[in-house]
Design an enzyme around this catalytic site. Structure first.
Site, PDB file in Angstrom:
ATOM      1  CG  LEU A   1      -2.521  -6.876  -8.316  1.00  0.00           C
ATOM      2  CD1 LEU A   1      -2.240  -7.656  -9.638  1.00  0.00           C
ATOM      3  CD2 LEU A   1      -4.021  -6.322  -8.161  1.00  0.00           C
ATOM      4  CG  ASN A   2      -1.318  -2.231  -3.690  1.00  0.00           C
ATOM      5  OD1 ASN A   2      -0.527  -2.882  -3.664  1.00  0.00           O
ATOM      6  ND2 ASN A   2      -1.365  -0.827  -3.481  1.00  0.00           N
ATOM      7  CG  ASP A   3      -2.209   1.390  -6.213  1.00  0.00           C
ATOM      8  OD1 ASP A   3      -2.966   0.621  -5.301  1.00  0.00           O
ATOM      9  OD2 ASP A   3      -1.584   2.535  -5.913  1.00  0.00           O
TER      10      ASP A   3
ATOM     11  CB  SER B   1       1.465   3.842  -6.697  1.00  0.00           C
ATOM     12  OG  SER B   1       0.845   2.587  -6.544  1.00  0.00           O
TER      13      SER B   1
ATOM     14  NE  ARG C   1       0.089   7.282  -0.497  1.00  0.00           N
ATOM     15  CZ  ARG C   1      -0.282   7.648   0.532  1.00  0.00           C
ATOM     16  NH1 ARG C   1       0.503   8.000   1.374  1.00  0.00           N
ATOM     17  NH2 ARG C   1      -1.571   7.489   0.940  1.00  0.00           N
ATOM     18  CG  ASP C   2       0.361   7.516  -5.165  1.00  0.00           C
ATOM     19  OD1 ASP C   2       1.178   6.556  -4.836  1.00  0.00           O
ATOM     20  OD2 ASP C   2      -0.882   7.439  -4.705  1.00  0.00           O
TER      21      ASP C   2
ATOM     22  CD  GLU D   1      -3.990   6.407  -1.098  1.00  0.00           C
ATOM     23  OE1 GLU D   1      -5.012   5.782  -1.355  1.00  0.00           O
ATOM     24  OE2 GLU D   1      -2.944   6.135  -0.339  1.00  0.00           O
TER      25      GLU D   1
HETATM   26  C1  FRU Z   1      -3.176   3.275  -3.411  1.00  0.00           C
HETATM   27  C2  FRU Z   1      -1.831   3.293  -2.549  1.00  0.00           C
HETATM   28  C3  FRU Z   1      -0.816   4.618  -3.199  1.00  0.00           C
HETATM   29  C4  FRU Z   1       0.480   4.001  -2.688  1.00  0.00           C
HETATM   30  C5  FRU Z   1       0.147   2.647  -2.835  1.00  0.00           C
HETATM   31  C6  FRU Z   1       1.138   1.617  -2.059  1.00  0.00           C
HETATM   32  O1  FRU Z   1      -3.871   2.145  -2.942  1.00  0.00           O
HETATM   33  O2  FRU Z   1      -1.977   3.573  -1.189  1.00  0.00           O
HETATM   34  O3  FRU Z   1      -1.271   5.821  -2.755  1.00  0.00           O
HETATM   35  O4  FRU Z   1       1.429   4.699  -3.428  1.00  0.00           O
HETATM   36  O5  FRU Z   1      -1.082   2.131  -2.517  1.00  0.00           O
HETATM   37  O6  FRU Z   1       0.743   0.279  -2.165  1.00  0.00           O
END
Ligand code: FRU
Length: 459
Positions: A34-36, A96, A163-164, A217
């Site tokens: 898991l991340n963001d 994300s 991104r994001d 980010e």
């Molecule tokens: C931040 C990030 C975002 C990207 C996502 C990819 O942790 O690098 O910038 O969209 O994770 O998993």
């Protein structure tokens, strides 16, 4: 691809659940990585928590979105996988993104990551970072996805790293905020404008006068208490004394009259990519990733085929030109009866379980020893969190603060979130010691309010 993701969930579920370091009241990936946090919102009473999810590896592989829903932050439902990296516009990662509720519909914006084949640096060439869109009218069924912006639609001086997306609305005008890196490696955000959420035109690029990192980010632009705030995660900022100790930073600027100085949101080892939303009670709630990319410390949970978690949801308020964060009150329903415990100077006290909340009114200087080898030391100017073996490479982090009067520790099986002065500053970290290393020692006689935290439910 959904079936492949599901097959990993089935295959590794038992192994993951056998890990004694699984958390009791923090959201984790069912299996894998898991991340963001992504797409956070409350719609028709139900909170939706999406997140970057790779069930096919505890180190992250194919990234789609996972999904939990909850009405109360006590019982969560693991929903079907809503978004997969399975099309031309996101084939190398459904990265994300965020949710925006308008006209009884949830509008989702996310980054489609594309890597073109060839001999590219993947920074200035060879990568697509698209703004993609889909919607939902109930929070559980999702429209087809479509691409709204491609790299050719960004200004000429932008690298491929854009991104994001997150939406900000002001005076009936929609703005799309994107985190970016210019070709000269300056971190910034771009703003696009729209009247219908679908057609976007470039408005402006914002950054600090003096370069602050090469990439920003996860931007989040919003208003709180009549201030305009920009949360973002700059990469490439050098450590400056006790500031910016992690590899990548997290924090916010006030953007009232240009950029204020940068304030770190969380000084712990494991905090990144926070995202906020406003709920139906009008609270500005933040959830962060209790992890960080590319760190040189590790999480032994990978042996059980999973890695990382989300922080507790925290309500944001502003006091004295500073953002305070404190866990939402719903978490209190997980607390057992309060115990008042007298700690005797330098005498270890054995408390019931790592899943607990501890609260202290602190003396002017103090040292707290916790668990096997966690220390929290305040000398009147700097609060130091240090870990040894149980940190798996985590050593020390600091907060410069002139006065501490109160500490709240939300401890879980393998995590600590330490709130100073009711959320003026925070340390979030993962920690891995034995489940019976439940000792606390204070260097003075002191009273502790203690609650065992019950587990949340996942259905
Ligand atoms: C931040 C990030 C975002 C990207 C996502 C990819 O942790 O690098 O910038 O969209 O994770 O998993």
């Amino acid at each position: 691809m959904k079936n492949i993701f599901k097959s990993y969930e089935l295959k590794y579920k038992d192994k993951v659940n056998s890990d004694p370091w699984r958390l009791k009241y923090h959201l984790m990936p069912p299996v894998g990585w898991l991340n963001d946090p992504n797409g956070l919102c409350q719609f028709n009473g139900i909170y939706h928590i999406f997140y970057q999810y790779s069930p096919d590896s505890p180190y992250g592989a194919h990234k789609g979105w996972g999904h939990y829903s909850t009405k109360d932050f006590i019982t969560f439902k693991q929903e079907d996988i809503p978004l997969l990296p399975d099309s031309e516009i996101d084939k190398d990662g459904a990265y994300s993104g965020s949710a925006f509720i308008d006209n009884n519909r949830i509008h989702f914006f996310y980054t489609g990551n594309i890597k073109f084949e060839g001999n590219y640096d993947y920074i200035n060439e060879g990568r697509g970072h698209y703004v993609n869109y889909f919607y939902s009218d109930d929070g559980f069924h999702f429209s087809n996805k479509e691409c709204l912006l491609k790299n050719k639609d960004y200004p000429k001086n932008m690298s491929c790293h854009v991104r994001d997306p997150k939406i900000y609305q002001k005076n009936n005008q929609y703005y799309l905020v994107l985190g970016a890196r210019t070709k000269d490696s300056v971190g910034c955000i771009m703003l696009y404008k729209s009247n219908d959420l679908k057609h976007w035109s470039y408005n402006t690029t914002l950054t600090t006068q003096k370069k602050f990192g090469y990439m920003w980010e996860c931007p989040d632009l919003f208003e709180l208490d009549n201030h305009i705030i920009l949360i973002t995660c700059p990469q490439g900022v050098k450590q400056d004394g006790y500031k910016y100790e992690n590899i990548y930073q997290n924090g916010y600027f006030f953007y009232d009259n240009g950029f204020s100085q940068f304030h770190e949101l969380d000084h712990g080892f494991d905090f990144y990519a926070p995202q906020t939303f406003v709920d139906e009670k009008n609270r500005r709630i933040l959830i962060g990733w209790m992890g960080i990319p590319d760190a040189d410390y590790i999480n032994p949970t990978v042996e059980y085929y999973w890695q990382h978690a989300l922080t507790l949801p925290r309500v944001l308020t502003i006091k004295d030109n500073h953002i305070y964060q404190f866990p939402i009150e719903e978490i209190n329903k997980l607390m057992d009866k309060e115990e008042h415990i007298s700690l005797k100077k330098n005498e270890p006290y054995h408390y019931a379980t790592h899943s607990c909340h501890m609260h202290f009114i602190t003396p002017s200087l103090f040292r707290i020893k916790l668990r096997k080898d966690v220390t929290l030391d305040y000398d009147g100017k700097v609060l130091t969190l240090s870990l040894k073996e149980s940190g798996y490479g985590r050593d020390a982090r600091h907060i410069e603060i002139d006065h501490i009067y109160e500490i709240d520790i939300y401890s879980d099986t393998s995590s600590l979130e330490i709130f100073v002065n009711h959320g003026e500053e925070v340390f979030s970290t993962r920690v891995y010691d034995n489940l019976d290393d439940t000792y606390i020692t204070f260097d003075q006689d002191i009273a502790m309010d203690y609650h065992t935290m019950n587990s949340y439910h996942i259905i």
